[in-house]
Write a protein that holds these residues in place. Structure first.
Motif, PDB file in Angstrom:
ATOM      1  N   PRO A 284       0.835  -1.213   0.000  1.00  0.00           N
ATOM      2  CA  PRO A 284       0.000   0.000   0.000  1.00  0.00           C
ATOM      3  C   PRO A 284       0.862   1.252   0.000  1.00  0.00           C
ATOM      4  CG  PRO A 284      -0.880  -1.603   1.531  1.00  0.00           C
ATOM      5  CD  PRO A 284       0.442  -2.150   1.066  1.00  0.00           C
ATOM      6  N   GLY A 285       0.442   2.220  -0.813  1.00  0.00           N
ATOM      7  CA  GLY A 285       1.214   3.438  -0.974  1.00  0.00           C
ATOM      8  C   GLY A 285       2.237   3.386  -2.075  1.00  0.00           C
ATOM      9  N   GLY A 286       2.458   2.226  -2.630  1.00  0.00           N
ATOM     10  CA  GLY A 286       3.449   2.048  -3.684  1.00  0.00           C
ATOM     11  C   GLY A 286       2.940   2.431  -5.056  1.00  0.00           C
TER      12      GLY A 286
ATOM     13  N   PRO B  29      -5.230  -1.233  -1.128  1.00  0.00           N
ATOM     14  CA  PRO B  29      -5.671  -2.638  -1.272  1.00  0.00           C
ATOM     15  C   PRO B  29      -6.873  -2.789  -2.197  1.00  0.00           C
ATOM     16  CG  PRO B  29      -5.095  -2.194   1.000  1.00  0.00           C
ATOM     17  CD  PRO B  29      -5.023  -0.868   0.287  1.00  0.00           C
ATOM     18  N   GLU B  30      -7.744  -1.805  -2.212  1.00  0.00           N
ATOM     19  CA  GLU B  30      -8.928  -1.895  -3.076  1.00  0.00           C
ATOM     20  C   GLU B  30      -8.609  -1.723  -4.554  1.00  0.00           C
ATOM     21  OE1 GLU B  30      -8.519   0.018  -0.351  1.00  0.00           O
ATOM     22  OE2 GLU B  30      -9.511   1.975  -0.587  1.00  0.00           O
ATOM     23  N   ASP B  31      -7.361  -1.409  -4.879  1.00  0.00           N
ATOM     24  CA  ASP B  31      -6.941  -1.379  -6.281  1.00  0.00           C
ATOM     25  C   ASP B  31      -6.571  -2.777  -6.789  1.00  0.00           C
ATOM     26  OD1 ASP B  31      -5.233   1.673  -5.537  1.00  0.00           O
ATOM     27  OD2 ASP B  31      -7.122   1.466  -6.629  1.00  0.00           O
ATOM     28  N   THR B  32      -6.550  -3.749  -5.903  1.00  0.00           N
ATOM     29  CA  THR B  32      -6.236  -5.114  -6.301  1.00  0.00           C
ATOM     30  C   THR B  32      -7.258  -5.634  -7.306  1.00  0.00           C
ATOM     31  OG1 THR B  32      -5.136  -5.633  -4.207  1.00  0.00           O
ATOM     32  CG2 THR B  32      -6.017  -7.484  -5.464  1.00  0.00           C
ATOM     33  N   ALA B  33      -6.775  -6.072  -8.443  1.00  0.00           N
ATOM     34  CA  ALA B  33      -7.649  -6.540  -9.522  1.00  0.00           C
ATOM     35  C   ALA B  33      -6.812  -7.023 -10.695  1.00  0.00           C
ATOM     36  CB  ALA B  33      -8.568  -5.405  -9.994  1.00  0.00           C
ATOM     37  N   MET B  34      -7.476  -7.658 -11.640  1.00  0.00           N
ATOM     38  CA  MET B  34      -6.882  -7.918 -12.939  1.00  0.00           C
ATOM     39  C   MET B  34      -7.129  -6.673 -13.789  1.00  0.00           C
ATOM     40  SD  MET B  34      -5.242 -10.279 -14.646  1.00  0.00           S
ATOM     41  CE  MET B  34      -5.711 -11.922 -14.097  1.00  0.00           C
ATOM     42  N   TYR B  35      -6.085  -6.173 -14.400  1.00  0.00           N
ATOM     43  CA  TYR B  35      -6.179  -4.971 -15.216  1.00  0.00           C
ATOM     44  C   TYR B  35      -6.084  -5.344 -16.697  1.00  0.00           C
ATOM     45  CZ  TYR B  35      -5.920  -1.916 -11.161  1.00  0.00           C
ATOM     46  OH  TYR B  35      -6.202  -1.255  -9.991  1.00  0.00           O
ATOM     47  N   TYR B  36      -7.017  -4.792 -17.461  1.00  0.00           N
ATOM     48  CA  TYR B  36      -7.112  -5.085 -18.891  1.00  0.00           C
ATOM     49  C   TYR B  36      -7.021  -3.796 -19.697  1.00  0.00           C
ATOM     50  CZ  TYR B  36      -9.297  -9.412 -17.188  1.00  0.00           C
ATOM     51  OH  TYR B  36      -9.573 -10.584 -16.541  1.00  0.00           O
ATOM     52  N   CYS B  37      -6.411  -3.871 -20.865  1.00  0.00           N
ATOM     53  CA  CYS B  37      -6.494  -2.736 -21.769  1.00  0.00           C
ATOM     54  C   CYS B  37      -7.471  -3.069 -22.891  1.00  0.00           C
ATOM     55  CB  CYS B  37      -5.128  -2.328 -22.317  1.00  0.00           C
ATOM     56  SG  CYS B  37      -4.339  -3.491 -23.419  1.00  0.00           S
ATOM     57  N   LYS B  38      -8.069  -2.022 -23.423  1.00  0.00           N
ATOM     58  CA  LYS B  38      -9.047  -2.152 -24.483  1.00  0.00           C
ATOM     59  C   LYS B  38      -8.769  -1.109 -25.557  1.00  0.00           C
ATOM     60  CE  LYS B  38     -13.287  -0.444 -24.516  1.00  0.00           C
ATOM     61  NZ  LYS B  38     -14.718  -0.201 -24.179  1.00  0.00           N
ATOM     62  N   ALA B  39      -8.898  -1.555 -26.783  1.00  0.00           N
ATOM     63  CA  ALA B  39      -8.783  -0.657 -27.932  1.00  0.00           C
ATOM     64  C   ALA B  39     -10.155  -0.524 -28.570  1.00  0.00           C
ATOM     65  CB  ALA B  39      -7.790  -1.210 -28.944  1.00  0.00           C
ATOM     66  N   LEU B  40     -10.541   0.701 -28.896  1.00  0.00           N
ATOM     67  CA  LEU B  40     -11.879   0.954 -29.415  1.00  0.00           C
ATOM     68  C   LEU B  40     -11.823   1.898 -30.603  1.00  0.00           C
ATOM     69  CD1 LEU B  40     -14.987   0.775 -29.064  1.00  0.00           C
ATOM     70  CD2 LEU B  40     -14.810   2.811 -27.624  1.00  0.00           C
ATOM     71  N   SER B  41     -12.446   1.453 -31.692  1.00  0.00           N
ATOM     72  CA  SER B  41     -12.648   2.333 -32.828  1.00  0.00           C
ATOM     73  C   SER B  41     -14.053   2.072 -33.334  1.00  0.00           C
ATOM     74  CB  SER B  41     -11.593   2.055 -33.896  1.00  0.00           C
ATOM     75  OG  SER B  41     -11.705   2.974 -34.947  1.00  0.00           O
TER      76      SER B  41
ATOM     77  N   GLY C 226      -7.134  -7.093 -24.221  1.00  0.00           N
ATOM     78  CA  GLY C 226      -5.977  -7.877 -23.840  1.00  0.00           C
ATOM     79  C   GLY C 226      -6.366  -8.953 -22.845  1.00  0.00           C
ATOM     80  N   GLN C 227      -5.384  -9.754 -22.442  1.00  0.00           N
ATOM     81  CA  GLN C 227      -5.637 -10.863 -21.539  1.00  0.00           C
ATOM     82  C   GLN C 227      -5.525 -10.476 -20.073  1.00  0.00           C
ATOM     83  OE1 GLN C 227      -6.723 -14.035 -22.479  1.00  0.00           O
ATOM     84  NE2 GLN C 227      -7.045 -12.793 -24.308  1.00  0.00           N
ATOM     85  N   GLY C 228      -4.964  -9.324 -19.803  1.00  0.00           N
ATOM     86  CA  GLY C 228      -4.922  -8.827 -18.440  1.00  0.00           C
ATOM     87  C   GLY C 228      -3.596  -9.050 -17.736  1.00  0.00           C
ATOM     88  N   THR C 229      -3.358  -8.222 -16.731  1.00  0.00           N
ATOM     89  CA  THR C 229      -2.204  -8.363 -15.853  1.00  0.00           C
ATOM     90  C   THR C 229      -2.680  -8.132 -14.419  1.00  0.00           C
ATOM     91  OG1 THR C 229       0.089  -7.643 -15.448  1.00  0.00           O
ATOM     92  CG2 THR C 229      -1.471  -5.930 -16.085  1.00  0.00           C
ATOM     93  N   GLN C 230      -2.230  -8.983 -13.511  1.00  0.00           N
ATOM     94  CA  GLN C 230      -2.728  -8.935 -12.134  1.00  0.00           C
ATOM     95  C   GLN C 230      -1.959  -7.908 -11.316  1.00  0.00           C
ATOM     96  OE1 GLN C 230      -5.309 -10.629 -10.625  1.00  0.00           O
ATOM     97  NE2 GLN C 230      -4.865  -9.460  -8.762  1.00  0.00           N
ATOM     98  N   VAL C 231      -2.707  -7.098 -10.596  1.00  0.00           N
ATOM     99  CA  VAL C 231      -2.133  -6.152  -9.637  1.00  0.00           C
ATOM    100  C   VAL C 231      -2.660  -6.507  -8.262  1.00  0.00           C
ATOM    101  CG1 VAL C 231      -2.067  -3.750  -8.876  1.00  0.00           C
ATOM    102  CG2 VAL C 231      -1.871  -4.297 -11.313  1.00  0.00           C
ATOM    103  N   THR C 232      -1.763  -6.735  -7.334  1.00  0.00           N
ATOM    104  CA  THR C 232      -2.140  -7.051  -5.955  1.00  0.00           C
ATOM    105  C   THR C 232      -1.471  -6.056  -5.027  1.00  0.00           C
ATOM    106  OG1 THR C 232      -2.321  -9.407  -6.482  1.00  0.00           O
ATOM    107  CG2 THR C 232      -2.142  -8.811  -4.152  1.00  0.00           C
ATOM    108  N   VAL C 233      -2.287  -5.373  -4.245  1.00  0.00           N
ATOM    109  CA  VAL C 233      -1.781  -4.383  -3.292  1.00  0.00           C
ATOM    110  C   VAL C 233      -1.994  -4.938  -1.895  1.00  0.00           C
ATOM    111  CG1 VAL C 233      -1.859  -1.994  -2.517  1.00  0.00           C
ATOM    112  CG2 VAL C 233      -2.424  -2.558  -4.897  1.00  0.00           C
ATOM    113  N   SER C 234      -0.899  -5.265  -1.247  1.00  0.00           N
ATOM    114  CA  SER C 234      -0.995  -5.910   0.056  1.00  0.00           C
ATOM    115  C   SER C 234       0.315  -5.743   0.813  1.00  0.00           C
ATOM    116  CB  SER C 234      -1.301  -7.397  -0.116  1.00  0.00           C
ATOM    117  OG  SER C 234      -1.279  -8.060   1.137  1.00  0.00           O
ATOM    118  N   SER C 235       0.192  -5.676   2.123  1.00  0.00           N
ATOM    119  CA  SER C 235       1.386  -5.603   2.961  1.00  0.00           C
ATOM    120  C   SER C 235       1.789  -6.998   3.421  1.00  0.00           C
ATOM    121  CB  SER C 235       1.145  -4.689   4.157  1.00  0.00           C
ATOM    122  OG  SER C 235       0.007  -5.108   4.880  1.00  0.00           O
TER     123      SER C 235
END
Length: 116
Positions: free
Chosen positions: A14-16, A88-100, A107-116
């Protein structure tokens, strides 16, 4: 073949900070608006940040405003999400999307985990 490949996720205290990247190929990246979404376990996917094709217009979810910044490098076909003051509430799988017009790629996603 269209590809969106996210990277940069991981475990952070957290805080990082973290910077996510999404490398695009197989389509004309500069013509697409790009967005980052996230999905936590048991929750719906939510929009985090969006960026117009030229990079001149951005929008953010209230929960990340002033902490996250979306940017793009059209020469590198890459969109970034700089994340700071992580919670900690930012913990999630993050996806990018392209829109036209008429086309959406994920995309398939990248995991972000915020924890001490």
């Amino acid at each position: 073949q269209v590809q969106l490949v996210e990277s940069g996720g991981g475990l952070v205290q957290p805080g990082g900070s973290l910077r996510l990247s999404c490398a695009a190929s197989g389509f004309t990246f500069s013509r697409y608006a790009m967005s980052w979404y996230r999905q936590a376990p048991g929750k719906e996917r939510e929009l985090v940040a969006s960026l117009s094709s030229t990079g001149g217009s951005t929008s953010y979810a209230d929960s990340v405003k002033d902490r996250f910044r979306i940017s793009r490098d059209n020469a590198k076909n890459t969109v970034y999400l700089q994340m700071g003051s992580l919670k900690p509430e930012d913990t999630a799988m993050y996806y990018c999307k392209a829109l036209s017009v008429g086309r959406t790629y994920w995309g398939q996603g990248t995991q972000v985990t915020v924890s001490s």
